[in-house]
Design a protein around this motif. Sequence first.
Motif, PDB file in Angstrom:
ATOM      1  N   LEU A  19      23.882  32.612  29.039  1.00  0.00           N
ATOM      2  CA  LEU A  19      23.636  33.573  30.125  1.00  0.00           C
ATOM      3  C   LEU A  19      23.532  32.846  31.465  1.00  0.00           C
ATOM      4  N   ILE A  20      22.836  31.711  31.480  1.00  0.00           N
ATOM      5  CA  ILE A  20      22.717  30.940  32.721  1.00  0.00           C
ATOM      6  C   ILE A  20      24.083  30.426  33.157  1.00  0.00           C
ATOM      7  N   ARG A  21      24.882  29.973  32.207  1.00  0.00           N
ATOM      8  CA  ARG A  21      26.231  29.509  32.541  1.00  0.00           C
ATOM      9  C   ARG A  21      27.059  30.624  33.172  1.00  0.00           C
ATOM     10  N   ILE A  22      27.076  31.784  32.518  1.00  0.00           N
ATOM     11  CA  ILE A  22      27.906  32.895  32.993  1.00  0.00           C
ATOM     12  C   ILE A  22      27.422  33.415  34.347  1.00  0.00           C
ATOM     13  N   LEU A  23      26.116  33.677  34.441  1.00  0.00           N
ATOM     14  CA  LEU A  23      25.568  34.194  35.697  1.00  0.00           C
ATOM     15  C   LEU A  23      25.669  33.148  36.807  1.00  0.00           C
ATOM     16  N   GLY A  24      25.568  31.865  36.435  1.00  0.00           N
ATOM     17  CA  GLY A  24      25.706  30.805  37.431  1.00  0.00           C
ATOM     18  C   GLY A  24      27.101  30.769  38.025  1.00  0.00           C
ATOM     19  N   ILE A  25      28.102  30.903  37.187  1.00  0.00           N
ATOM     20  CA  ILE A  25      29.494  30.913  37.658  1.00  0.00           C
ATOM     21  C   ILE A  25      29.743  32.123  38.557  1.00  0.00           C
ATOM     22  N   ILE A  26      29.226  33.276  38.143  1.00  0.00           N
ATOM     23  CA  ILE A  26      29.427  34.506  38.923  1.00  0.00           C
ATOM     24  C   ILE A  26      28.756  34.414  40.286  1.00  0.00           C
ATOM     25  N   SER A  27      27.566  33.832  40.332  1.00  0.00           N
ATOM     26  CA  SER A  27      26.780  33.830  41.567  1.00  0.00           C
ATOM     27  C   SER A  27      27.064  32.657  42.495  1.00  0.00           C
ATOM     28  N   HIS A  28      27.760  31.649  42.012  1.00  0.00           N
ATOM     29  CA  HIS A  28      27.934  30.423  42.788  1.00  0.00           C
ATOM     30  C   HIS A  28      28.551  30.668  44.163  1.00  0.00           C
ATOM     31  N   GLY A  29      29.550  31.526  44.231  1.00  0.00           N
ATOM     32  CA  GLY A  29      30.241  31.792  45.497  1.00  0.00           C
ATOM     33  C   GLY A  29      29.361  32.419  46.551  1.00  0.00           C
ATOM     34  N   ARG A  30      28.267  33.043  46.130  1.00  0.00           N
ATOM     35  CA  ARG A  30      27.366  33.682  47.094  1.00  0.00           C
ATOM     36  C   ARG A  30      26.660  32.651  47.967  1.00  0.00           C
ATOM     37  N   TYR A  31      26.585  31.415  47.488  1.00  0.00           N
ATOM     38  CA  TYR A  31      25.909  30.362  48.229  1.00  0.00           C
ATOM     39  C   TYR A  31      26.865  29.268  48.722  1.00  0.00           C
ATOM     40  N   ARG A  32      28.148  29.393  48.364  1.00  0.00           N
ATOM     41  CA  ARG A  32      29.118  28.373  48.755  1.00  0.00           C
ATOM     42  C   ARG A  32      30.333  28.943  49.486  1.00  0.00           C
TER      43      ARG A  32
END
Length: 272
Positions: A19-32
């Motif tokens: 779950l952390i992997r999937i949600l991390g990939i999805i959310s990464h662009g919000r901060y980069r």
Amino acid sequence: MPLFKRNPFGHYLFIKKWLIRILGIISHGRYRKFNSLQIEGSEILRNLPDRKVLFISNHQTYFADVAAMLHVFNAALKGRDDNIKNIGYIWNPKLNVYYVAAGETMRSGILPKIFAYTGSVSIDRTWRAAGKDVNRQVKNSDISNIGKAIEDGWVITFPQGTTTPFKPIRRGTAHIIKTYKPVVVPIVIDGFRRSFDKKGLSIKRKNVLQSMVIKEPLDIDYDNEAIDEIVTKIEYAIEQHPSFLKVLSPEQADEYLKEEEELNKKREFWSK
């Protein structure tokens, strides 16, 4: 790691990891990509013990704040210096990270329940429920669950218990600090309420500079300092003491507080 290993709350670690992997990939662009996250203090994270650490922070959205911290924590532990470039750090995330959250928020839909599995320690707020002020007793089970999480790893908490700035620090945080004696690390965030909606799920504005400053652990005399002294230390550490309002011009302060008032009027709960 054994396939069916669980954490102290009964969550399967392999499910939490994915779950952390999937949600991390999805959310990464919000901060980069859509916005830029400026980080200070990554080296402090690498010098912390693996457990009995309590992060205290101001609060700006329901979910975006914690998601950003999970990115920063894992990136720092994988050697990134004040950046979250190259999301490979999320493949083997630190699994004993928890965050304190309002139970009504985490139980009010499928998505919050999924988020809760990534590390939520859900509590029933004693001062607020369903958008109304309440006054009820603290549940001993809530306190013991926070203690259980602290004993197992790193815990993120927002001691104001609200996303509204400059609200009082809840004394319960100071009681927890005196009881469990964790290393207390302040974090100050900014820019999240401008870039995200109240829930922290939708991007409200692009090209906003978000910031996260990790400070050195607080020097606390757990046995001799009074609750009020610890509360004051927290206020200054997360820059939520009323004196910080003086840094803003009268016009800025007025605009800032008006914006918060309007956001609170538009507050929507997951159950609606």
